[in-house]
Design a protein around this motif. Structure first.
Motif, PDB file in Angstrom:
ATOM      1  N   THR A  47      27.455 109.419  -6.869  1.00 31.24           N
ATOM      2  CA  THR A  47      27.306 109.876  -8.250  1.00 31.24           C
ATOM      3  C   THR A  47      27.896 108.817  -9.175  1.00 31.24           C
ATOM      4  O   THR A  47      28.475 107.829  -8.720  1.00 31.24           O
ATOM      5  N   ASN A  48      27.784 109.071 -10.471  1.00 27.36           N
ATOM      6  CA  ASN A  48      28.351 108.148 -11.449  1.00 27.36           C
ATOM      7  C   ASN A  48      29.734 108.599 -11.934  1.00 27.36           C
ATOM      8  O   ASN A  48      30.235 108.082 -12.920  1.00 27.36           O
ATOM      9  N   ARG A  49      30.336 109.562 -11.252  1.00 25.96           N
ATOM     10  CA  ARG A  49      31.665 110.067 -11.611  1.00 25.96           C
ATOM     11  C   ARG A  49      32.618 109.962 -10.427  1.00 25.96           C
ATOM     12  O   ARG A  49      32.188 109.944  -9.279  1.00 25.96           O
ATOM     13  N   THR A  50      33.905 109.943 -10.717  1.00 26.47           N
ATOM     14  CA  THR A  50      34.902 109.969  -9.660  1.00 26.47           C
ATOM     15  C   THR A  50      34.946 111.363  -9.055  1.00 26.47           C
ATOM     16  O   THR A  50      34.920 112.363  -9.778  1.00 26.47           O
ATOM     17  N   ALA A  51      34.970 111.427  -7.734  1.00 26.13           N
ATOM     18  CA  ALA A  51      35.069 112.708  -7.018  1.00 26.13           C
ATOM     19  C   ALA A  51      36.437 112.773  -6.358  1.00 26.13           C
ATOM     20  O   ALA A  51      36.872 111.803  -5.736  1.00 26.13           O
ATOM     21  N   VAL A  52      37.106 113.899  -6.508  1.00 25.15           N
ATOM     22  CA  VAL A  52      38.400 114.106  -5.858  1.00 25.15           C
ATOM     23  C   VAL A  52      38.206 115.179  -4.795  1.00 25.15           C
ATOM     24  O   VAL A  52      37.863 116.317  -5.099  1.00 25.15           O
ATOM     25  N   ALA A  53      38.386 114.784  -3.539  1.00 25.63           N
ATOM     26  CA  ALA A  53      38.197 115.686  -2.399  1.00 25.63           C
ATOM     27  C   ALA A  53      39.551 116.267  -2.005  1.00 25.63           C
ATOM     28  O   ALA A  53      40.505 115.524  -1.771  1.00 25.63           O
ATOM     29  N   PHE A  54      39.626 117.600  -1.926  1.00 27.69           N
ATOM     30  CA  PHE A  54      40.855 118.313  -1.601  1.00 27.69           C
ATOM     31  C   PHE A  54      40.757 118.927  -0.212  1.00 27.69           C
ATOM     32  O   PHE A  54      39.708 119.450   0.163  1.00 27.69           O
ATOM     33  N   LEU A  55      41.848 118.936   0.516  1.00 20.18           N
ATOM     34  CA  LEU A  55      41.873 119.572   1.822  1.00 20.18           C
ATOM     35  C   LEU A  55      41.790 121.090   1.699  1.00 20.18           C
ATOM     36  O   LEU A  55      41.175 121.755   2.519  1.00 20.18           O
ATOM     37  N   ALA A  56      42.364 121.649   0.637  1.00 15.66           N
ATOM     38  CA  ALA A  56      42.360 123.105   0.438  1.00 15.66           C
ATOM     39  C   ALA A  56      41.137 123.547  -0.353  1.00 15.66           C
ATOM     40  O   ALA A  56      40.563 122.779  -1.130  1.00 15.66           O
ATOM     41  N   LEU A  57      40.748 124.796  -0.157  1.00 12.41           N
ATOM     42  CA  LEU A  57      39.697 125.399  -0.982  1.00 12.41           C
ATOM     43  C   LEU A  57      40.225 125.562  -2.402  1.00 12.41           C
ATOM     44  O   LEU A  57      41.436 125.671  -2.619  1.00 12.41           O
ATOM     45  N   GLY A  58      39.334 125.574  -3.367  1.00 12.02           N
ATOM     46  CA  GLY A  58      39.737 125.801  -4.750  1.00 12.02           C
ATOM     47  C   GLY A  58      40.308 124.589  -5.454  1.00 12.02           C
ATOM     48  O   GLY A  58      40.875 124.722  -6.537  1.00 12.02           O
ATOM     49  N   CYS A  59      40.198 123.411  -4.853  1.00 16.36           N
ATOM     50  CA  CYS A  59      40.691 122.161  -5.461  1.00 16.36           C
ATOM     51  C   CYS A  59      42.169 122.260  -5.828  1.00 16.36           C
ATOM     52  O   CYS A  59      42.586 121.862  -6.917  1.00 16.36           O
ATOM     53  N   VAL A  60      42.957 122.811  -4.921  1.00 13.78           N
ATOM     54  CA  VAL A  60      44.394 122.924  -5.137  1.00 13.78           C
ATOM     55  C   VAL A  60      45.124 122.194  -4.018  1.00 13.78           C
ATOM     56  O   VAL A  60      44.550 121.849  -2.997  1.00 13.78           O
ATOM     57  N   GLY A  61      46.406 121.983  -4.225  1.00 12.58           N
ATOM     58  CA  GLY A  61      47.231 121.355  -3.203  1.00 12.58           C
ATOM     59  C   GLY A  61      47.455 119.887  -3.475  1.00 12.58           C
ATOM     60  O   GLY A  61      46.842 119.288  -4.353  1.00 12.58           O
ATOM     61  N   ASP A  62      48.361 119.328  -2.709  1.00  8.53           N
ATOM     62  CA  ASP A  62      48.702 117.927  -2.915  1.00  8.53           C
ATOM     63  C   ASP A  62      48.108 117.023  -1.842  1.00  8.53           C
ATOM     64  O   ASP A  62      48.501 115.869  -1.721  1.00  8.53           O
ATOM     65  N   VAL A  63      47.152 117.524  -1.069  1.00  8.11           N
ATOM     66  CA  VAL A  63      46.452 116.686  -0.092  1.00  8.11           C
ATOM     67  C   VAL A  63      45.042 116.482  -0.625  1.00  8.11           C
ATOM     68  O   VAL A  63      44.210 117.392  -0.614  1.00  8.11           O
ATOM     69  N   TYR A  64      44.801 115.279  -1.163  1.00  6.15           N
ATOM     70  CA  TYR A  64      43.510 114.966  -1.757  1.00  6.15           C
ATOM     71  C   TYR A  64      43.256 113.468  -1.691  1.00  6.15           C
ATOM     72  O   TYR A  64      44.152 112.683  -1.391  1.00  6.15           O
ATOM     73  N   ARG A  65      42.021 113.094  -1.995  1.00  4.90           N
ATOM     74  CA  ARG A  65      41.647 111.679  -2.030  1.00  4.90           C
ATOM     75  C   ARG A  65      40.598 111.488  -3.112  1.00  4.90           C
ATOM     76  O   ARG A  65      39.625 112.237  -3.171  1.00  4.90           O
ATOM     77  N   ALA A  66      40.799 110.503  -3.967  1.00  4.53           N
ATOM     78  CA  ALA A  66      39.836 110.189  -5.017  1.00  4.53           C
ATOM     79  C   ALA A  66      38.821 109.180  -4.486  1.00  4.53           C
ATOM     80  O   ALA A  66      39.187 108.204  -3.837  1.00  4.53           O
TER      81      ALA A  66
END
Length: 111
Positions: free
Chosen positions: A73-92
């Motif tokens: 896509t043309n936007r930054t995507a932030v992938a989260f380990l938890a459902l609901g895009c919460v938590g401190d385990v993610y990757r941009a």
């Protein structure tokens, strides 16, 4: 005369706001990923996902996770380990980025 000018200006402003395409907040392109279901691998994708809205990706119910994301896509995507895009385990993932099978996630948020 003044009332008519005010009415024309207000109507024109409303028409201009309504003419702005709704897709302005969408990420143009496709976000692809892989997930397991029923013991086999499947490919999932999000086409033109809306910006600013969390998406719990298909195939991540229970203990299952998605993996191997490719942000086309043309936007930054932030992938989260938890459902609901919460938590401190993610990757941009910047536009055009992809990650290998070792990156597990359950939800994604587009800027």
């Amino acid at each position: 005369m003044r009332l008519r000018n005010t009415l024309v200006a207000a109507t024109s402003a409303i028409a201009l706001v309504l003419a702005v395409p709704v897709s302005a907040n969408a990420a143009d392109g496709v976000f692809r990923y892989t997930y397991r279901d029923g013991g086999s691998e499947h490919r999932g994708q999000l086409v033109d996902p809306r910006g600013g809205e969390c998406v719990d990706v298909q195939g991540t119910a229970g203990a299952e996770v998605a993996y191997a994301p490719a942000n086309r896509t043309n936007r930054t995507a932030v992938a989260f380990l938890a459902l609901g895009c919460v938590g401190d385990v993610y990757r941009a993932l910047d536009p055009g980025d992809s990650a290998g099978r070792r990156l597990s996630f359950r939800s994604v948020l587009f800027s």
